[in-house]
Design a protein around this motif. Structure first.
Motif, PDB file in Angstrom:
ATOM      1  N   TRP A  34      -0.004   9.207  -6.417  1.00 49.03           N
ATOM      2  CA  TRP A  34      -0.104  10.424  -5.606  1.00 49.03           C
ATOM      3  C   TRP A  34       1.042  11.348  -6.032  1.00 49.03           C
ATOM      4  N   GLU A  35       0.869  12.037  -7.121  1.00 48.67           N
ATOM      5  CA  GLU A  35       1.959  12.785  -7.749  1.00 48.67           C
ATOM      6  C   GLU A  35       2.484  13.930  -6.891  1.00 48.67           C
ATOM      7  N   ASP A  36       1.671  14.459  -5.996  1.00 48.06           N
ATOM      8  CA  ASP A  36       2.149  15.530  -5.120  1.00 48.06           C
ATOM      9  C   ASP A  36       3.279  15.058  -4.209  1.00 48.06           C
ATOM     10  N   LEU A  37       3.406  13.753  -4.052  1.00 47.16           N
ATOM     11  CA  LEU A  37       4.448  13.201  -3.183  1.00 47.16           C
ATOM     12  C   LEU A  37       5.721  12.849  -3.941  1.00 47.16           C
ATOM     13  N   VAL A  82      -2.459  19.345   5.432  1.00 51.65           N
ATOM     14  CA  VAL A  82      -2.314  18.919   4.033  1.00 51.65           C
ATOM     15  C   VAL A  82      -3.633  18.417   3.443  1.00 51.65           C
ATOM     16  N   LEU A  83      -4.340  17.566   4.174  1.00 47.46           N
ATOM     17  CA  LEU A  83      -5.539  16.908   3.642  1.00 47.46           C
ATOM     18  C   LEU A  83      -6.812  17.395   4.330  1.00 47.46           C
ATOM     19  N   GLY A  84      -6.799  18.637   4.772  1.00 38.34           N
ATOM     20  CA  GLY A  84      -7.958  19.176   5.473  1.00 38.34           C
ATOM     21  C   GLY A  84      -9.227  19.190   4.648  1.00 38.34           C
ATOM     22  N   ASP A  85      -9.096  19.210   3.314  1.00 37.27           N
ATOM     23  CA  ASP A  85     -10.297  19.234   2.466  1.00 37.27           C
ATOM     24  C   ASP A  85     -11.034  17.901   2.471  1.00 37.27           C
ATOM     25  N   LYS A 166     -10.951  11.690  -4.874  1.00 34.01           N
ATOM     26  CA  LYS A 166      -9.972  11.033  -5.734  1.00 34.01           C
ATOM     27  C   LYS A 166      -8.585  11.634  -5.500  1.00 34.01           C
ATOM     28  N   ILE A 167      -7.646  10.792  -5.090  1.00 32.07           N
ATOM     29  CA  ILE A 167      -6.233  11.182  -4.977  1.00 32.07           C
ATOM     30  C   ILE A 167      -5.441  10.147  -5.745  1.00 32.07           C
ATOM     31  N   GLY A 168      -4.825  10.564  -6.832  1.00 30.82           N
ATOM     32  CA  GLY A 168      -4.146   9.600  -7.682  1.00 30.82           C
ATOM     33  C   GLY A 168      -5.139   8.581  -8.205  1.00 30.82           C
ATOM     34  N   ARG A 169      -4.877   7.314  -7.972  1.00 32.36           N
ATOM     35  CA  ARG A 169      -5.771   6.245  -8.431  1.00 32.36           C
ATOM     36  C   ARG A 169      -6.699   5.757  -7.322  1.00 32.36           C
ATOM     37  N   ASP A 170      -6.657   6.400  -6.165  1.00 29.56           N
ATOM     38  CA  ASP A 170      -7.451   5.977  -5.014  1.00 29.56           C
ATOM     39  C   ASP A 170      -8.651   6.882  -4.795  1.00 29.56           C
TER      40      ASP A 170
END
Length: 208
Positions: A34-37, A82-85, A166-170
């Motif tokens: 999760w590179e945004d973090l 942040v994750l509304g999408d 898809k967020i990072g590898r998840d």
């Protein structure tokens, strides 16, 4: 037993919370991608690690093996800001709803099927105990979609709020998960233990 640290008390637990933020960075950034973090100091913190957050830390001989955070949805939180999408419909909010965030278990303590004495079930029980102590019966969460089946087996009433992304590898999906006394009983049976897992299960003002 889960250690409960309220956001207003973080300064009294600086050494442990420093390890918590490093633990979160190791799991969500280094492992899950999760590179945004990503943070230059390798400590994953965000704007919701404030006085209203409730941190639950799973320890084994002072080693952090699991962690989760509960946020009141009466304030801004991840699914609103942040994750509304991830949501095609508005997530539930209110005094009876927590947001369950940053749930993670150390790689060395993960199991394909949660074990009775494992961190996974202890954390799950902590959410239900903490919720019931705060008159909360629903959580919203953004997790790997594969955990939906385990949640339903533990008698959470699960409803997707959108499609996996898809967020990072998840592959992450936003869920509404409600629970009752049956959920708590089921988790206790799976753990083979009737006792509580929270060191302080009393009602918390941060849920208001």
């Amino acid at each position: 037993m889960l250690k409960v640290i309220h956001g207003s008390e973080v300064s009294a637990h600086q050494e442990l919370m420093d390890r918590v933020f490093r633990f979160r960075h190791g799991v969500f950034v280094d492992e899950k991608g999760w590179e945004d973090l990503r943070q230059p100091d390798a400590r994953e913190r965000d704007q919701f690690d404030d006085a209203h957050a409730i941190h639950q830390v799973c320890l084994r001989d002072e080693e952090i093996v699991g962690y989760q955070r509960l946020l009141p949805t009466t304030r801004r939180h991840l699914l609103t800001d942040v994750l509304g999408d991830l949501c095609r419909t508005k997530p539930p909010r209110g005094p009876r709803v927590f947001e369950w965030t940053r749930f993670c278990v150390a790689p060395s303590h993960r199991e394909v099927r949660p074990r009775a004495n494992g961190a996974f079930l202890e954390l799950a029980q902590g959410v239900v105990e903490g919720g019931m102590a705060n008159r909360v019966d629903t959580v919203t969460v953004a997790i790997d979609w594969r955990l939906m089946v385990i949640a339903m087996q533990l008698r959470f009433f699960v409803r997707p709020l959108g499609f996996p992304k898809k967020i990072g590898r998840d592959e992450v999906v936003a869920l509404r998960m409600s629970f009752t006394g049956e959920t708590l009983t089921t988790i206790r049976q799976a753990r083979g233990c009737d006792g509580p897992v929270l060191e302080r299960p009393e009602r918390q003002s941060s849920a208001a």
